[in-house]
Motif scaffolding. Structure first.
Motif, short mmCIF file in Angstrom:
data_model
loop_
_atom_site.label_atom_id
_atom_site.label_comp_id
_atom_site.label_asym_id
_atom_site.label_seq_id
_atom_site.Cartn_x
_atom_site.Cartn_y
_atom_site.Cartn_z
N PRO A 1 -21.61 -7.32 -17.72
CA PRO A 1 -21.86 -7.69 -18.96
C PRO A 1 -20.61 -8.76 -19.39
CG PRO A 1 -21.02 -5.51 -19.39
CD PRO A 1 -21.14 -5.73 -17.82
N LEU A 2 -20.27 -9.90 -18.47
CA LEU A 2 -19.14 -10.57 -18.59
C LEU A 2 -19.17 -11.54 -19.83
CD1 LEU A 2 -18.18 -11.73 -15.34
CD2 LEU A 2 -16.96 -10.30 -16.56
N ARG A 3 -18.49 -11.61 -20.97
CA ARG A 3 -18.51 -12.32 -22.01
C ARG A 3 -17.72 -13.69 -22.00
NH1 ARG A 3 -17.76 -9.17 -27.48
NH2 ARG A 3 -15.74 -8.64 -26.54
N PHE A 4 -16.87 -13.75 -21.31
CA PHE A 4 -15.94 -15.23 -20.75
C PHE A 4 -15.70 -15.36 -19.17
CE2 PHE A 4 -12.61 -12.36 -22.00
CZ PHE A 4 -11.45 -12.69 -21.19
N GLY A 5 -15.40 -16.28 -18.64
CA GLY A 5 -15.18 -16.24 -17.50
C GLY A 5 -15.70 -17.68 -16.77
N ALA A 6 -15.26 -17.74 -15.52
CA ALA A 6 -15.74 -19.14 -14.85
C ALA A 6 -15.82 -18.70 -13.37
CB ALA A 6 -14.76 -19.95 -15.02
N GLY A 7 -16.25 -19.77 -12.59
CA GLY A 7 -16.34 -19.50 -11.05
C GLY A 7 -17.57 -18.63 -10.72
N LEU A 8 -17.71 -18.21 -9.42
CA LEU A 8 -18.92 -17.14 -9.11
C LEU A 8 -18.11 -15.90 -9.03
CD1 LEU A 8 -20.34 -19.20 -6.02
CD2 LEU A 8 -21.07 -19.23 -8.35
N LYS A 9 -19.08 -14.96 -9.24
CA LYS A 9 -18.57 -13.45 -9.45
C LYS A 9 -18.77 -12.74 -7.98
CE LYS A 9 -18.09 -15.04 -13.48
NZ LYS A 9 -18.63 -16.38 -13.51
N GLY A 10 -17.75 -12.51 -7.80
CA GLY A 10 -17.68 -11.60 -6.28
C GLY A 10 -18.47 -10.21 -6.36
N LYS A 11 -18.36 -9.79 -7.51
CA LYS A 11 -19.32 -8.22 -7.76
C LYS A 11 -20.69 -8.87 -7.61
CE LYS A 11 -17.11 -7.75 -11.84
NZ LYS A 11 -16.12 -8.86 -11.83
N LEU A 12 -21.12 -9.77 -8.03
CA LEU A 12 -22.41 -10.09 -7.88
C LEU A 12 -22.99 -10.09 -6.44
CD1 LEU A 12 -23.58 -12.43 -10.82
CD2 LEU A 12 -23.87 -9.76 -10.53
N VAL A 13 -22.05 -10.80 -5.60
CA VAL A 13 -22.12 -10.66 -4.15
C VAL A 13 -22.06 -9.63 -3.56
CG1 VAL A 13 -21.21 -11.75 -1.85
CG2 VAL A 13 -21.35 -13.40 -4.08
N ASP A 14 -21.25 -8.74 -4.06
CA ASP A 14 -21.08 -7.38 -3.33
C ASP A 14 -22.31 -6.69 -3.55
OD1 ASP A 14 -18.40 -7.75 -2.58
OD2 ASP A 14 -17.56 -7.26 -4.44
N ALA A 15 -22.79 -6.64 -4.70
CA ALA A 15 -24.06 -6.11 -5.28
C ALA A 15 -25.21 -6.44 -4.36
CB ALA A 15 -24.35 -6.11 -6.52
N MET A 16 -25.41 -8.00 -4.05
CA MET A 16 -26.53 -8.31 -3.17
C MET A 16 -26.54 -7.91 -1.93
SD MET A 16 -27.55 -12.23 -5.14
CE MET A 16 -25.64 -12.65 -5.27
N GLN A 17 -25.32 -7.93 -1.49
CA GLN A 17 -24.98 -7.64 0.04
C GLN A 17 -25.47 -6.19 0.20
OE1 GLN A 17 -21.02 -8.91 0.34
NE2 GLN A 17 -21.60 -10.40 1.98
N ASN A 18 -25.34 -5.44 -0.70
CA ASN A 18 -25.58 -3.96 -0.44
C ASN A 18 -26.86 -3.63 -1.09
OD1 ASN A 18 -23.06 -2.79 0.75
ND2 ASN A 18 -22.25 -3.85 -0.91
N GLY A 19 -27.84 -4.62 -1.37
CA GLY A 19 -29.03 -4.11 -2.09
C GLY A 19 -29.07 -3.35 -3.13
#
Length: 410
Positions: free
Chosen positions: A280-298
């Motif tokens: 639930p990020l409310r500010f930020g930029a770039g791509l989120k590594g945590k989403l990549v980690d999640a997708m890689q691990n199903g």
């Protein structure tokens, strides 16, 4: 003759602590595949989580801020390319590189658009929409000046390239889109991942020193997790991240099922054990590594629009995108309880990875871009007059400030 790349790091890479650390190792691999001899230097201190670059054949050296010893070092090294890790590093060392190695290609790896992150943070504190005034903050001005002074800037998000071109009218020839660079995941590897039935609880992960991550954890605890817990009283929220401080530790509440787990030695392991990832990020930029980690691990996700930005292109996300706490919580519960939807979203994640982030899809084009730029560097710089102007001004201001600091420190 060996082609030499000098990387000046803002920090030493910590791939287990941050997406920025992983990103740096991915860049190093790209250049090694092009045959570059790489030297990595930084004025930062190392930590227990620092990656040993010597293991992958990279030479390392500690350097000093505001010290002419760097001039002698870079003159002897004679790099063909200098890569600045974030604009702050270019501010410190860019003028020294320009003076001592004028023919070296200067590349800025932005990591993310820091000015955009700052703008969103300012707007959040004011509880208003992001405006042009927010975007034109001091961080943005410094960062864009750095972009102009460099020959090329690597941008991790297509959304950020669009903002830089449309809002600030920067020539697109100064940018190169280079997202996370990942290896392919085989069908066999996917099939070996824990199933819906074998997983439990919710997870979020992120370096606690990163302000957007800390804000997201607070927001999760105060506004989202209580709504989820009402519907799933036995579920737990597991929060992982490096550099846990006391203000983070005190958020731990066993009774509420809100558990601060601290540093994750094995990100893949903890992500595979979880059923749903909350971002639930409310500010930020770039791509989120945590989403990549999640997708890689199903592991499907519920995420904010800020978190999802630049990740999925025209494809559907590996979960749901919600900003309102009630909707966020309801979708989290739905995804947690419904195995059919969960499996659909898990599969979408692997489609996104294959479409957007496979490293071999970028290798040839990136290599050719670097070679073409190096062969036409004089013309490229002539077409970037604003960059030449800012480089001149920098040599007249930052240079002498740095020399004054050096003399003061003697």
């Amino acid at each position: 003759m060996n082609i030499k790349l000098l990387i000046i790091g803002f920090v030493w890479p910590e791939p287990k602590s941050s997406a920025a650390g992983s990103r740096m190792l991915q860049l190093i691999e790209q250049f090694q595949n092009q045959g570059y001899e790489i030297t990595f230097v930084s004025a930062a201190k190392t930590s227990d989580n620092t990656f040993d670059l010597s293991e992958i054949g990279v030479t390392t050296k500690n350097i000093l801020l505001n010290d002419s010893s760097f001039d002698e070092f870079v003159s002897q090294l004679k790099p063909n390319i200098v890569l600045f890790d974030r604009f702050m590093t270019e501010e410190q060392y860019g003028w020294r590189v320009a003076e001592r190695c004028s023919n070296a290609l200067r590349i800025l790896d932005t990591e993310d658009f820091h000015g955009l992150r700052k703008a969103r943070e300012m707007a959040l504190k004011e509880n208003v929409e992001v405006s042009v005034e927010h975007l034109q903050n001091d961080i943005t001005k410094r960062e864009i000046a750095s972009i102009y002074r460099c020959d090329l800037s690597l941008i991790i998000s297509e959304a950020e390239i669009e903002i830089l071109i449309t809002q600030f009218k920067i020539d697109k020839r100064l940018f190169y889109y280079l997202p996370f660079l990942l290896g392919p995941i085989s069908k066999a590897e996917v099939e070996q991942l824990p199933s819906f039935e074998d997983r439990q609880h919710f997870i979020t992960i992120g370096n606690f020193l990163h302000a957007p991550n800390y804000d997201a954890v607070l927001y999760l605890k105060q506004f989202i997790w209580p709504l989820i817990r009402q519907q799933l009283p036995n579920a737990e929220m597991h929060i992982y991240g490096a550099y846990e401080s006391q203000k983070i530790s005190q958020l731990n509440n066993t009774k509420e099922g809100f558990l601060i787990k601290g540093f994750a030695e094995d990100v893949n392991g903890v992500m595979q054990n979880a059923k749903v990832c909350l971002v639930p990020l409310r500010f930020g930029a770039g791509l989120k590594g945590k989403l990549v980690d999640a997708m890689q691990n199903g592991t499907p996700c519920i995420m904010s629009n800020i978190a999802a930005e630049g990740m999925f292109g025209a494809l559907q996300p590996n979960g749901f995108v919600e900003d309102i706490p009630e909707n966020f919580a309801n979708k989290a519960v739905e995804l947690y309880m419904n195995s059919k939807i969960w499996k659909q979203k898990k599969d979408l994640g692997f489609k996104v990875l294959k479409k957007h982030f496979i490293k071999t899809d970028f290798e040839d084009d990136f290599s050719n871009m670097i070679k073409e730029l190096a062969n036409n560097l004089i013309e490229h710089r002539q077409n970037n007059f604003i960059g030449s102007l800012l480089q001149h001004q920098t040599l007249q201001s930052v240079k002498y400030m740095s020399k004054w600091i050096e003399e003061k420190n003697r």
